[in-house]
Write a protein that holds these residues in place. Sequence first.
Motif, PDB file in Angstrom:
ATOM      1  N   GLN A  24       7.616   5.642 -28.962  1.00  0.00           N
ATOM      2  CA  GLN A  24       7.585   7.109 -29.399  1.00  0.00           C
ATOM      3  C   GLN A  24       7.463   7.075 -30.717  1.00  0.00           C
ATOM      4  OE1 GLN A  24      10.331   9.420 -27.613  1.00  0.00           O
ATOM      5  NE2 GLN A  24       9.347  11.289 -28.427  1.00  0.00           N
ATOM      6  N   ILE A  25       6.562   7.702 -31.297  1.00  0.00           N
ATOM      7  CA  ILE A  25       6.566   8.240 -32.773  1.00  0.00           C
ATOM      8  C   ILE A  25       7.360   9.529 -32.781  1.00  0.00           C
ATOM      9  CG2 ILE A  25       5.074   8.782 -34.469  1.00  0.00           C
ATOM     10  CD1 ILE A  25       2.913   7.213 -33.298  1.00  0.00           C
ATOM     11  N   ILE A  26       8.151   9.313 -33.979  1.00  0.00           N
ATOM     12  CA  ILE A  26       9.126  10.505 -34.226  1.00  0.00           C
ATOM     13  C   ILE A  26       8.793  11.108 -35.459  1.00  0.00           C
ATOM     14  CG2 ILE A  26      10.739   9.696 -32.562  1.00  0.00           C
ATOM     15  CD1 ILE A  26      12.202   8.808 -34.910  1.00  0.00           C
ATOM     16  N   TYR A  27       8.233  10.376 -36.353  1.00  0.00           N
ATOM     17  CA  TYR A  27       7.978  10.892 -37.934  1.00  0.00           C
ATOM     18  C   TYR A  27       6.503  10.858 -38.035  1.00  0.00           C
ATOM     19  CZ  TYR A  27      12.994  11.537 -38.534  1.00  0.00           C
ATOM     20  OH  TYR A  27      14.366  11.606 -38.268  1.00  0.00           O
ATOM     21  N   TRP A  28       5.871  12.026 -38.715  1.00  0.00           N
ATOM     22  CA  TRP A  28       4.819  11.705 -39.479  1.00  0.00           C
ATOM     23  C   TRP A  28       4.910  12.006 -40.683  1.00  0.00           C
ATOM     24  CZ3 TRP A  28       5.592  13.293 -34.324  1.00  0.00           C
ATOM     25  CH2 TRP A  28       4.958  12.759 -33.498  1.00  0.00           C
ATOM     26  N   ILE A  29       4.603  11.320 -41.744  1.00  0.00           N
ATOM     27  CA  ILE A  29       4.706  11.454 -43.072  1.00  0.00           C
ATOM     28  C   ILE A  29       3.129  11.882 -43.497  1.00  0.00           C
ATOM     29  CG2 ILE A  29       5.794  10.790 -45.218  1.00  0.00           C
ATOM     30  CD1 ILE A  29       7.716   8.991 -43.669  1.00  0.00           C
ATOM     31  N   TRP A  30       2.771  12.685 -44.084  1.00  0.00           N
ATOM     32  CA  TRP A  30       1.555  13.058 -44.676  1.00  0.00           C
ATOM     33  C   TRP A  30       1.755  12.992 -46.269  1.00  0.00           C
ATOM     34  CZ3 TRP A  30      -2.321  13.514 -41.409  1.00  0.00           C
ATOM     35  CH2 TRP A  30      -2.167  13.813 -39.953  1.00  0.00           C
ATOM     36  N   ASN A  31       0.666  12.318 -46.871  1.00  0.00           N
ATOM     37  CA  ASN A  31       0.631  12.369 -48.291  1.00  0.00           C
ATOM     38  C   ASN A  31      -0.707  12.794 -48.619  1.00  0.00           C
ATOM     39  OD1 ASN A  31       0.053  11.593 -51.068  1.00  0.00           O
ATOM     40  ND2 ASN A  31       1.636  10.107 -51.081  1.00  0.00           N
ATOM     41  N   TYR A  32      -0.538  14.008 -49.252  1.00  0.00           N
ATOM     42  CA  TYR A  32      -2.025  14.799 -49.501  1.00  0.00           C
ATOM     43  C   TYR A  32      -2.958  14.364 -50.744  1.00  0.00           C
ATOM     44  CZ  TYR A  32      -0.078  17.639 -45.802  1.00  0.00           C
ATOM     45  OH  TYR A  32       0.905  17.978 -44.419  1.00  0.00           O
ATOM     46  N   GLY A  33      -2.486  13.357 -51.491  1.00  0.00           N
ATOM     47  CA  GLY A  33      -3.232  12.927 -52.537  1.00  0.00           C
ATOM     48  C   GLY A  33      -3.314  13.866 -53.829  1.00  0.00           C
ATOM     49  N   ASP A  34      -2.766  14.882 -53.870  1.00  0.00           N
ATOM     50  CA  ASP A  34      -2.701  15.720 -54.864  1.00  0.00           C
ATOM     51  C   ASP A  34      -1.384  15.889 -55.759  1.00  0.00           C
ATOM     52  OD1 ASP A  34      -1.238  17.088 -53.272  1.00  0.00           O
ATOM     53  OD2 ASP A  34      -2.417  19.039 -53.023  1.00  0.00           O
ATOM     54  N   GLY A  35      -0.408  15.057 -55.571  1.00  0.00           N
ATOM     55  CA  GLY A  35       0.547  14.877 -56.264  1.00  0.00           C
ATOM     56  C   GLY A  35       1.900  15.886 -55.581  1.00  0.00           C
TER      57      GLY A  35
END
Length: 244
Positions: free
Chosen positions: A13-24
Motif C-alpha cells: 500500500q502506498i501511503i505517501y505521495w511527494i510532489w516536486n513541482y520543479g519551480d523551487g
Amino acid sequence: VTFTDTVSSYPAQIIYWIWNYGDGSPPDTTLIPVAGPHEYSTCSIFPVTLTVVDEFGCNNPNPVNSAFISTTCPNAGFVTPLPYVCSGLPLTFISTTTGGQNPLTYTWDWCDGTALTVTTLSSTQHTFNVDTTTDFMVTLTVKDANGCRDTVSQKVTVEQPIADFTAISVDLDTTCPNNFEFQDLSSSDVISWTWVFGDGSPPSNLPPPVGHTYTLPGEYDVSLTVTNNHGCIGDTLKIKFIQI
C-alpha cells in the motif's frame, strides 16, 4: 494545475505521495494521489516529479520527470504615436503585447490621479490635463485567460507652455505715460507669441520685447498667447493691466 498519479499496480500500500513541482517551491506531501491545485508564479518549463512511499518505507529511488509543465505568460508592451502630447488633447496608447492565452485584459495606470482604465481592447486613449509640462510614468498590466500577468512602464511627456509677461513705461514724460514695452516671462519652451493690447489695434506676433503706444486714456486688458515647438498652446489675460 492539478496533478494525479499514474502509479502502476503495486502489491504494497502506498501511503505517501511527494510532489516536486520543479519551480523551487517546497515539496508537496499530500497524503492522497491527487495533488494541487498548484499555481506557478513565473513562466517557464517546469520538470515535475513524483516520489511515492509504501507502507514498508520503500520508495522509487530515482523518480523520473513524469511531466513537463509549460506556462506561457504575456509579454507586455505598448507604443504611442509620439512620446509627448499637449495638455488637454487625447493620446492613443497601442498594446504591442505578445504571448499569453487569449482573451487578454489590459489595465492602464495613467499616474495622473485619474481612474484606471481596464479593457479587453488592445488600444485606448487618455487625456492628461496639467498646468505645466509634466512627465508621467504610464504603466500597462496585461493579464491573460490563465491569470498570468506582465507589467511594463513608459514615460509620456505632457506639454503645457506657460504664458506670462510684464510691461514697463518707456515714456520720457512719466506724468502721462502711453508708450509701453512688453517683456516676456513665459516658459523657456515658447517659440511664438501673439499679443493683444486691448485697445482695438491688430494683434502683434513680434517676439518680445514688444513696444506699444496707447493713444487714448483708459484701462486696457492685455492678453498673450504662446506656442511651443510641438504646437502646444498657453495663454494668459491680465485685466486692466494698462491704466492711462
